[in-house]
Enzyme design. Structure first.
Site, PDB file in Angstrom:
ATOM      1  N   ARG A   1       8.950  -9.417 -46.218  1.00  0.00           N
ATOM      2  CA  ARG A   1       8.884  -9.440 -44.747  1.00  0.00           C
ATOM      3  C   ARG A   1       7.907  -8.401 -44.226  1.00  0.00           C
ATOM      4  O   ARG A   1       7.693  -8.274 -43.032  1.00  0.00           O
ATOM      5  CB  ARG A   1      10.269  -9.197 -44.141  1.00  0.00           C
ATOM      6  CG  ARG A   1      11.278 -10.282 -44.394  1.00  0.00           C
ATOM      7  CD  ARG A   1      12.655  -9.903 -43.878  1.00  0.00           C
ATOM      8  NE  ARG A   1      12.666  -9.812 -42.435  1.00  0.00           N
ATOM      9  CZ  ARG A   1      12.860 -10.854 -41.627  1.00  0.00           C
ATOM     10  NH1 ARG A   1      13.034 -12.062 -42.147  1.00  0.00           N
ATOM     11  NH2 ARG A   1      12.866 -10.733 -40.328  1.00  0.00           N
TER      12      ARG A   1
ATOM     13  N   GLU B   1     -12.879 -24.150 -38.729  1.00  0.00           N
ATOM     14  CA  GLU B   1     -11.635 -23.588 -39.275  1.00  0.00           C
ATOM     15  C   GLU B   1     -10.891 -24.629 -40.107  1.00  0.00           C
ATOM     16  O   GLU B   1     -10.378 -24.341 -41.184  1.00  0.00           O
ATOM     17  CB  GLU B   1     -10.761 -23.067 -38.137  1.00  0.00           C
ATOM     18  CG  GLU B   1      -9.368 -22.621 -38.522  1.00  0.00           C
ATOM     19  CD  GLU B   1      -9.339 -21.505 -39.572  1.00  0.00           C
ATOM     20  OE1 GLU B   1     -10.384 -20.892 -39.842  1.00  0.00           O
ATOM     21  OE2 GLU B   1      -8.246 -21.289 -40.142  1.00  0.00           O
TER      22      GLU B   1
ATOM     23  N   LYS C   1      -9.821 -24.270 -44.061  1.00  0.00           N
ATOM     24  CA  LYS C   1      -8.461 -24.458 -44.581  1.00  0.00           C
ATOM     25  C   LYS C   1      -8.474 -25.415 -45.771  1.00  0.00           C
ATOM     26  O   LYS C   1      -7.870 -25.159 -46.793  1.00  0.00           O
ATOM     27  CB  LYS C   1      -7.532 -25.033 -43.486  1.00  0.00           C
ATOM     28  CG  LYS C   1      -7.104 -24.078 -42.424  1.00  0.00           C
ATOM     29  CD  LYS C   1      -6.118 -23.042 -42.868  1.00  0.00           C
ATOM     30  CE  LYS C   1      -6.659 -21.733 -43.314  1.00  0.00           C
ATOM     31  NZ  LYS C   1      -7.526 -20.936 -42.555  1.00  0.00           N
TER      32      LYS C   1
ATOM     33  N   CYS D   1      10.438  -6.680 -39.597  1.00  0.00           N
ATOM     34  CA  CYS D   1      11.017  -5.674 -40.488  1.00  0.00           C
ATOM     35  C   CYS D   1      12.158  -6.309 -41.277  1.00  0.00           C
ATOM     36  O   CYS D   1      12.583  -7.409 -40.996  1.00  0.00           O
ATOM     37  CB  CYS D   1      11.565  -4.522 -39.651  1.00  0.00           C
ATOM     38  SG  CYS D   1      10.337  -3.844 -38.540  1.00  0.00           S
TER      39      CYS D   1
ATOM     40  N   GLU E   1     -10.407 -23.920 -48.938  1.00  0.00           N
ATOM     41  CA  GLU E   1      -9.892 -22.721 -49.619  1.00  0.00           C
ATOM     42  C   GLU E   1      -8.575 -22.973 -50.346  1.00  0.00           C
ATOM     43  O   GLU E   1      -8.233 -22.234 -51.252  1.00  0.00           O
ATOM     44  CB  GLU E   1      -9.761 -21.545 -48.659  1.00  0.00           C
ATOM     45  CG  GLU E   1      -8.690 -21.649 -47.615  1.00  0.00           C
ATOM     46  CD  GLU E   1      -8.608 -20.361 -46.780  1.00  0.00           C
ATOM     47  OE1 GLU E   1      -8.814 -19.272 -47.311  1.00  0.00           O
ATOM     48  OE2 GLU E   1      -8.345 -20.482 -45.584  1.00  0.00           O
TER      49      GLU E   1
ATOM     50  N   ASN F   1      15.025  -4.322 -35.791  1.00  0.00           N
ATOM     51  CA  ASN F   1      13.883  -5.221 -35.986  1.00  0.00           C
ATOM     52  C   ASN F   1      13.636  -5.885 -34.646  1.00  0.00           C
ATOM     53  O   ASN F   1      14.525  -6.481 -34.073  1.00  0.00           O
ATOM     54  CB  ASN F   1      14.213  -6.267 -37.052  1.00  0.00           C
ATOM     55  CG  ASN F   1      13.084  -7.277 -37.223  1.00  0.00           C
ATOM     56  OD1 ASN F   1      11.947  -6.983 -36.865  1.00  0.00           O
ATOM     57  ND2 ASN F   1      13.399  -8.438 -37.740  1.00  0.00           N
ATOM     58  N   GLY F   2      12.429  -5.723 -34.093  1.00  0.00           N
ATOM     59  CA  GLY F   2      12.123  -6.344 -32.802  1.00  0.00           C
ATOM     60  C   GLY F   2      11.275  -5.401 -31.967  1.00  0.00           C
ATOM     61  O   GLY F   2      10.740  -4.418 -32.470  1.00  0.00           O
TER      62      GLY F   2
ATOM     63  N   LYS G   1      -5.886 -12.081 -50.181  1.00  0.00           N
ATOM     64  CA  LYS G   1      -5.415 -12.130 -48.796  1.00  0.00           C
ATOM     65  C   LYS G   1      -6.245 -11.199 -47.921  1.00  0.00           C
ATOM     66  O   LYS G   1      -6.540 -11.491 -46.782  1.00  0.00           O
ATOM     67  CB  LYS G   1      -3.940 -11.754 -48.702  1.00  0.00           C
ATOM     68  CG  LYS G   1      -3.361 -11.844 -47.302  1.00  0.00           C
ATOM     69  CD  LYS G   1      -3.531 -13.214 -46.699  1.00  0.00           C
ATOM     70  CE  LYS G   1      -3.166 -13.282 -45.241  1.00  0.00           C
ATOM     71  NZ  LYS G   1      -3.577 -14.570 -44.631  1.00  0.00           N
TER      72      LYS G   1
ATOM     73  N   TRP H   1       7.809  -2.877 -40.642  1.00  0.00           N
ATOM     74  CA  TRP H   1       6.496  -3.496 -40.421  1.00  0.00           C
ATOM     75  C   TRP H   1       6.115  -2.981 -39.045  1.00  0.00           C
ATOM     76  O   TRP H   1       6.577  -3.501 -38.017  1.00  0.00           O
ATOM     77  CB  TRP H   1       6.628  -5.017 -40.444  1.00  0.00           C
ATOM     78  CG  TRP H   1       5.402  -5.745 -40.013  1.00  0.00           C
ATOM     79  CD1 TRP H   1       5.106  -6.188 -38.761  1.00  0.00           C
ATOM     80  CD2 TRP H   1       4.268  -6.080 -40.813  1.00  0.00           C
ATOM     81  NE1 TRP H   1       3.880  -6.779 -38.734  1.00  0.00           N
ATOM     82  CE2 TRP H   1       3.337  -6.729 -39.977  1.00  0.00           C
ATOM     83  CE3 TRP H   1       3.946  -5.904 -42.138  1.00  0.00           C
ATOM     84  CZ2 TRP H   1       2.109  -7.194 -40.441  1.00  0.00           C
ATOM     85  CZ3 TRP H   1       2.732  -6.375 -42.602  1.00  0.00           C
ATOM     86  CH2 TRP H   1       1.830  -7.001 -41.757  1.00  0.00           C
TER      87      TRP H   1
ATOM     88  N   HIS I   1     -28.673 -34.493 -36.581  1.00  0.00           N
ATOM     89  CA  HIS I   1     -29.786 -33.617 -37.022  1.00  0.00           C
ATOM     90  C   HIS I   1     -29.725 -33.354 -38.527  1.00  0.00           C
ATOM     91  O   HIS I   1     -30.143 -32.311 -38.997  1.00  0.00           O
ATOM     92  CB  HIS I   1     -29.728 -32.301 -36.225  1.00  0.00           C
ATOM     93  CG  HIS I   1     -29.899 -32.499 -34.760  1.00  0.00           C
ATOM     94  ND1 HIS I   1     -31.095 -32.842 -34.172  1.00  0.00           N
ATOM     95  CD2 HIS I   1     -28.983 -32.491 -33.757  1.00  0.00           C
ATOM     96  CE1 HIS I   1     -30.930 -32.992 -32.870  1.00  0.00           C
ATOM     97  NE2 HIS I   1     -29.656 -32.781 -32.585  1.00  0.00           N
TER      98      HIS I   1
HETATM   99  C1  AGP Z   1      -8.705 -17.361 -43.965  1.00  0.00           C
HETATM  100  O1  AGP Z   1      -7.827 -18.434 -44.293  1.00  0.00           O
HETATM  101  C2  AGP Z   1      -9.168 -16.608 -45.207  1.00  0.00           C
HETATM  102  N1  AGP Z   1      -8.068 -16.150 -45.953  1.00  0.00           N
HETATM  103  C3  AGP Z   1     -10.209 -15.547 -44.883  1.00  0.00           C
HETATM  104  O2  AGP Z   1     -11.342 -16.230 -44.390  1.00  0.00           O
HETATM  105  C4  AGP Z   1      -9.828 -14.478 -43.835  1.00  0.00           C
HETATM  106  O3  AGP Z   1      -9.710 -15.059 -42.562  1.00  0.00           O
HETATM  107  C5  AGP Z   1     -10.958 -13.435 -43.783  1.00  0.00           C
HETATM  108  O4  AGP Z   1     -11.038 -12.833 -45.061  1.00  0.00           O
HETATM  109  C6  AGP Z   1     -10.725 -12.351 -42.727  1.00  0.00           C
HETATM  110  O5  AGP Z   1      -9.542 -11.668 -43.015  1.00  0.00           O
HETATM  111  P1  AGP Z   1      -8.967 -10.641 -41.901  1.00  0.00           P
HETATM  112  O6  AGP Z   1      -8.597 -11.463 -40.717  1.00  0.00           O
HETATM  113  O7  AGP Z   1      -7.775 -10.011 -42.570  1.00  0.00           O
HETATM  114  O8  AGP Z   1     -10.041  -9.655 -41.591  1.00  0.00           O
END
Ligand code: AGP
Length: 628
Positions: free
Chosen positions: A27, A501, A505, A2, A508, A120-121, A623, A94, A524
């Site tokens: 935040r 993963e 990273k 928060c 993207e 906050n906490g 996001k 938050w 394979h």
């Molecule tokens: C991850 O770096 C990406 N931004 C994306 O794959 C994300 O993980 C995916 O859209 C799922 O989002 P969520 O965890 O908010 O559901």
């Protein structure tokens, strides 16, 4: 996470409080509020949504002299008494306990309406304290843990709010950044810190308190950083600071060098780097109050209401997207190996359209940082339509997915701003490990095994810090490879998802083609791609499949493929095969993904920076993917 702002001084508190809240919006906010002393009364307004909503409501409450949109300023008079200083507190929420509603928004107050505070906490023992206060007749308005502190102050008040606060905080377990005032003690504002940040800005004839310097910088660069256990009593004419032993302490006054933008990122150049470096703290917050070491058990309060149902689970289907899906794949390995529960992992976008065979003993577990991903929400509704138990691991409190599941666990890691998910991933893995212990200990997992997993979780933050300390080495390695056009990421068992993963990273945020897959799959097909211009990341810690990884690496080396290896500290043998090595501390095999993912996050970050790209907001991405 928060945002808190407090004010005491000769200027109007309200505009400074609102300006401070706007600086802290990054935040995380789902609601906000202010409380300002106004003579014998307290002027308070709260609103759900952005700070602009709060401003609108403040205007509505004062149609005659709206303080914003170019209207007149509100002049809230200080209470008669010493000095005549204006006092006010403000908060962006938050949510952690209680949905994001106006009632749950801060500031909160006691029964008399004279004691007000923002927090906050997380107060871990708030329920026990609340039950005690309810028995004594206190009337609560909100579902928050914070409100308990206001009523405790009222209950123990002995005409000195400073001494009362010291007594109250000895009863409280958990974390807090707290600002409070009592309207019967004019011209005094109280601040307390334990585990959540608080900064005191020393202005000309005014003092501004905030969660971080971004809300203070506009007024002063002279700040005092409170330490854990400290309480500050701030009057119009001076500050007294007490440590945990109630001794008065002299604190250093610091000069801030940051500008406003830097302040929001706590001095980091990007939110992504800030969030990567937050991970020791966010792992702690993900685990806080959620295990009993001596019993080798986990306790996830969000699942208490379905405790009997989770005992009957005979199969789990994990459903998620992107990074969350990779976390789910690690979870699959954990749950099968340590809880003995058959587990499947499925992309949400696939699950919702195929015809999954689900019986009543199956539970569907959805993972989502935002709690708003359309594919995951749709898959969840599909599962609910079949009448199965649905669980969630979600970061945003009160989000659609959080509200749709039968029960769930919040990450408690604060907002993740950068599009590329980092701290959410390691938090999801942490909570999956706790869930594995919880379910495993109801089945065949021994106390010894449960204890071993929990003890290793407890030392992970220190191990992550050791990896973060090698950031410069990882940056040097990224400088060698950032011009490459393709990358392979490989790992086996628990590190197969980490390979996927790591590839996500890189692609993207740097837009470089990267593919992550199980090491055993190289022969394979994928190995046909390997040559001196197609480097590989190999996640190859000292674990049950180490020798297999070494042979895969040798196959790649034989084709002139360059290799960057993630290896266990002390492993000299791997240098015979890898061109570059990034070391991570030894850990349990099931928890190694939490460590191994950190160097991959940093590598992707540095490559994107070297390519001059927008690290926090990569092209074409959002996001939260709230569309199909
Ligand atoms: C991850 O770096 C990406 N931004 C994306 O794959 C994300 O993980 C995916 O859209 C799922 O989002 P969520 O965890 O908010 O559901």
């Amino acid at each position: 996470m928060c945002g808190i702002v407090g004010y005491i001084g000769e200027n109007d508190a309200l505009p400074i409080l609102i300006d401070g809240l706007k600086r802290l919006e990054y935040r995380g906010y789902d609601s906000s509020g202010i409380a300002v002393c106004d003579g014998d009364k307290v002027f308070s307004v709260k609103a759900v949504g952005k700070i602009a909503e709060l401003e609108k409501k403040i205007n509505e409450k004062n149609p005659l002299n709206p303080p914003f949109e170019g209207g007149q300023k509100i002049t809230l008079l200080p209470k008669e008494g010493e000095g005549g200083f204006n006092i006010g507190i403000a908060h962006t929420r938050w949510a952690t306990h209680g949905a994001p509603t106006e009632i749950n928004a801060h500031p909160h107050h006691d029964c008399t309406g004279k004691i007000w505070l923002v927090h906050n906490g997380i107060i871990e023992n708030y329920q026990q304290l609340k039950n005690h206060l309810l028995e004594k007749g206190h009337k609560f308005i909100s579902e928050t843990d914070t409100e308990v502190i206001a009523h405790l102050l009222e209950d123990l008040y002995d005409d000195n709010i400073t001494e009362t606060l010291k007594k109250v905080l000895k009863l409280v377990k958990g974390t807090y950044g707290l600002v409070a005032f009592h309207n019967d003690e004019p011209n005094k504002i109280l601040v307390a810190k334990e585990g959540s940040p608080l900064v005191i800005g020393l202005g000309e004839n005014e003092t501004i308190i905030a969660s971080d310097v971004s809300a203070i910088l506009r007024y002063t660069k002279q700040v005092i950083y409170l330490d854990d256990g400290e309480i500050a009593e701030i009057k119009g004419d001076g500050i007294k600071i007490y440590d945990a032993n109630d001794s008065e302490v002299d604190k250093k006054v610091n000069e801030i060098e940051w500008d406003m933008t830097q302040a929001e990122k706590q001095g980091y150049p990007h939110f992504m780097l800030k969030e990567i470096f937050e991970q020791p703290e966010t792992i702690i917050n993900s685990m806080r109050g959620r295990y009993i070491v001596e019993e080798g058990k986990a306790k996830l309060g969000g699942l208490d209401n379905i405790a009997d149902k989770i005992r009957d689970i005979e199969k789990i289907i994990i459903v998620a997207c992107g990074t969350a899906k990779h976390a789910g794949l690690v979870g699959e390995y954990m749950l099968e190996e340590y809880a003995g529960i058959p587990t499947e992992i499925e992309y949400a976008s696939e699950f919702r359209y195929r015809q999954p065979v689900i019986d009543k003993k199956t539970a569907v577990l959805v993972l989502s940082q935002s709690g708003e991903t359309a594919d995951t929400l749709a898959a969840l509704k599909e599962a609910k339509g079949k009448g199965v138990l649905t669980l969630g691991i979600v970061n945003v409190v009160g989000s659609s997915i959080a509200r749709e599941t039968d029960a769930g666990v919040y990450n408690h890691i604060g907002p993740e701003i950068a599009v590329a998910s980092t701290k959410a991933f390691t938090s999801q893995l942490t909570i999956l490990a706790l869930l594995t212990v919880l379910l495993g200990r109801q089945r065949n997992m021994s106390l010894v095994t449960g204890k071993r997993i929990i003890e290793e979780l407890q030392v992970l933050p220190e191990k992550i810090k050791k990896i973060l300390d090698t950031n410069e080495n990882i940056k040097k390695i990224s400088e060698k490879y950032f011009s490459m056009k393709n990358f392979a990421y490989l790992g086996r068992k628990y590190n197969n998802p980490v390979a996927q993963e790591g590839a996500l990273k890189l692609k993207e945020i740097s837009y470089i083609h990267a593919e992550g897959f199980a090491g055993g799959e190289m022969k394979h097909g994928p190995i046909a791609m390997i040559d001196e211009n197609f480097p590989s990341f190999f996640i190859s810690p000292r674990d049950s499949v180490y020798e297999k990884n070494i042979s895969n690496m040798q196959e790649i080396k034989a084709r002139n493929g360059k290799i960057i290896a993630i290896a266990t500290e002390g492993d000299e043998k791997i240098k015979e095969t890898a061109n570059d090595v990034i070391y991570i501390p030894k850990s349990l095999e099931m928890l190694t993904p939490i460590l191994a993912s950190i160097p991959l996050q940093l590598f992707a970050y540095h490559v994107a920076v070297l390519k001059g790209l927008d690290v926090d907001k990569p092209r074409n991405l959002a996001k939260s993917v709230t569309v199909e």
